[in-house]
Motif scaffolding. Structure first.
Motif, short mmCIF file in Angstrom:
data_model
loop_
_atom_site.label_atom_id
_atom_site.label_comp_id
_atom_site.label_asym_id
_atom_site.label_seq_id
_atom_site.Cartn_x
_atom_site.Cartn_y
_atom_site.Cartn_z
N ARG A 167 5.22 1.03 -1.78
CA ARG A 167 4.98 2.08 -3.03
C ARG A 167 5.00 0.92 -5.12
NH1 ARG A 167 10.65 5.45 -3.91
NH2 ARG A 167 11.17 3.25 -4.81
N CYS A 168 3.70 1.76 -4.59
CA CYS A 168 3.79 1.38 -6.52
C CYS A 168 4.88 1.56 -7.15
CB CYS A 168 2.80 2.22 -7.20
SG CYS A 168 2.10 1.32 -8.71
N ALA A 169 4.96 0.58 -7.88
CA ALA A 169 6.79 0.58 -8.49
C ALA A 169 5.53 1.08 -9.83
CB ALA A 169 7.26 -0.94 -9.46
N ALA A 170 4.96 0.96 -10.59
CA ALA A 170 4.60 1.80 -11.45
C ALA A 170 4.29 3.23 -11.49
CB ALA A 170 3.31 1.24 -12.03
N CYS A 171 3.24 3.29 -10.05
CA CYS A 171 2.90 5.10 -10.48
C CYS A 171 3.02 5.70 -8.69
CB CYS A 171 1.65 5.26 -10.69
SG CYS A 171 1.03 4.57 -8.76
N ARG A 172 4.35 4.76 -8.19
CA ARG A 172 5.13 5.48 -7.20
C ARG A 172 4.23 6.12 -6.39
NH1 ARG A 172 8.94 3.41 -9.01
NH2 ARG A 172 11.22 5.21 -8.01
N CYS A 214 -2.12 -4.54 -4.47
CA CYS A 214 -2.47 -3.90 -5.49
C CYS A 214 -2.50 -2.70 -5.64
CB CYS A 214 -3.69 -4.35 -6.57
SG CYS A 214 -4.56 -3.65 -7.58
N CYS A 215 -2.33 -1.41 -6.20
CA CYS A 215 -2.31 -0.25 -6.17
C CYS A 215 -3.45 0.15 -6.54
CB CYS A 215 -1.75 0.42 -7.31
SG CYS A 215 -1.70 2.33 -7.37
N PRO A 216 -4.14 0.85 -5.30
CA PRO A 216 -5.66 0.82 -5.79
C PRO A 216 -5.28 2.47 -6.60
CG PRO A 216 -4.39 2.13 -3.75
CD PRO A 216 -3.23 1.10 -4.10
N GLU A 217 -4.58 3.28 -6.77
CA GLU A 217 -4.44 4.48 -8.30
C GLU A 217 -4.56 4.14 -9.06
OE1 GLU A 217 -4.72 7.62 -7.18
OE2 GLU A 217 -5.30 7.17 -5.57
N CYS A 218 -3.58 3.32 -9.60
CA CYS A 218 -3.43 2.48 -11.03
C CYS A 218 -3.68 1.14 -11.55
CB CYS A 218 -1.99 2.69 -11.61
SG CYS A 218 -0.48 1.59 -11.22
N GLY A 219 -3.52 0.20 -10.35
CA GLY A 219 -4.33 -1.10 -10.06
C GLY A 219 -2.57 -2.29 -10.20
ZN LIG Z 1 -0.16 2.14 -9.06
#
Ligand SMILES: [Zn+2]
Length: 328
Positions: A221-226, A235-240
């Motif tokens: 799970r992305c810690a920034a955008c969940r 790396c998160c493909p949504e927010c990087g």
């Molecule tokens: Zn993210």
């Protein structure tokens, strides 16, 4: 390898295997447009004259990484040129003579000397820089062939340099075609069971396999955008964001898609083998096997639940079985 063979290989070091050859078309806006759309590169300096001039440039510039695209000849010209007996073919033949019949590109390092602009006409030449001694790799024993490609403009100036590395290797022997084995055979003689192919575990996915050994199915799970993601990646493909944690999957899922594998057979598996994409209740999908169900019974959207296969002492993997058979 004989000393004579080594000498013949060494003779290629420093040799030009592709003489300077211009690309089919000059640098042009339509190709840049196709490229940036495909790459989702929204930097305006590639298509918007005004935006490019605002950065101090004279006008739009091609993406640096397109250097290679400007000298590609396309499929027809490439296949027509194959086996033409040039030095590149001679090297390929010599490597095949040594048993190095398989090839994989391993890496490419680029240096860009200046930005290319529409109207530039790029040409490339390629020289063998080094041929490694024989090395044992996971793919097989082979040699790393490094070549230097220099990209020139219409005035002969070098605009980019690329160090291009291939592994030419002897493919490992394939496992023997397994004989038909019933489940009873396998149960009777479990020691004969071949082990499953081992996954490529790296820094990005090790946490997932470690949890699997404890029969815990994790989702990154992305810690920034969940946003949840699978398979694991840096790396998160949504927010990087590179920050992440995990959540534990409930184990509830449904069949998103599946195929039934009959051939080729690997001795670690029973056939027919159901390979499925299941969608977890949390929303991510996972490639897995279905168990406790025959291929005829599987349906898209069928509810399934998590179970585990202990493939060997180091490897446990999630599988799914129909909900009705839970606790079976
Ligand atoms: Zn993210």
């Amino acid at each position: 390898m004989s000393a004579a063979y080594e000498d013949r290989l060494r003779a290629f070091v420093g040799r030009e295997i592709h003489p300077l050859r211009p690309g089919q078309d000059p640098v042009n806006v339509p190709m840049i447009r196709h490229w940036v759309e495909a790459m989702e590169d929204d930097n305006p300096i590639h298509l918007d004259e005004e935006a490019a001039r605002a950065t101090g440039r004279d006008g739009v510039v091609a993406p640096a990484s397109m250097a290679q695209a400007w000298v590609m000849r396309g499929y027809a010209a490439t296949t027509a040129a194959e086996g033409g007996g040039g030095p590149a073919d001679e090297l390929t033949d010599l490597l095949a003579e040594g048993g190095y019949t398989s090839v994989v590109a391993t890496d490419s390092e680029f240096e860009f000397h200046r930005e290319l602009v529409p109207g530039d006409h790029v040409a490339v030449r390629e020289v063998v820089e080094s041929i490694s001694p024989e090395k044992a790799t996971a793919l097989g024993t082979g040699r790393f062939i490094t070549s230097l490609r220099t990209y020139h403009d219409q005035d002969g100036e070098v605009v980019a340099v690329q160090r291009w590395r291939l592994l030419r290797f002897r493919p490992k022997a394939k496992p023997q075609e397994p004989e038909e084995r019933s489940e009873a055979d396998a149960a009777e003689r479990p020691e004969e069971r071949a082990s499953r192919p081992q996954p490529a575990i790296n820094r990005d996915n090790a946490f997932w396999f470690e949890a699997a050994r404890e029969h815990r199915l994790l989702i990154q799970r992305c810690a920034a955008c969940r946003t949840l993601r699978h398979p694991p990646g840096p790396c998160c493909p949504e927010c990087g964001s590179f920050e992440w944690d995990t959540v534990r999957a409930s184990g509830d899922a449904h069949v998103y898609s599946f195929v039934v594998n009959h051939h080729p057979r690997h001795p670690a598996f029973d056939y027919p083998l159901i390979v499925a994409v299941v969608e977890l209740a949390e929303g991510t999908r996972l490639i897995t096997n279905l168990v406790g169900v025959s291929p005829e019974e599987v349906e898209i959207d069928m509810p399934v639940v998590l179970d585990w296969v202990d493939a060997d002492p180091e490897l446990s993997l999630p599988v799914f079985r129909p909900v009705a058979q839970e606790g079976h």
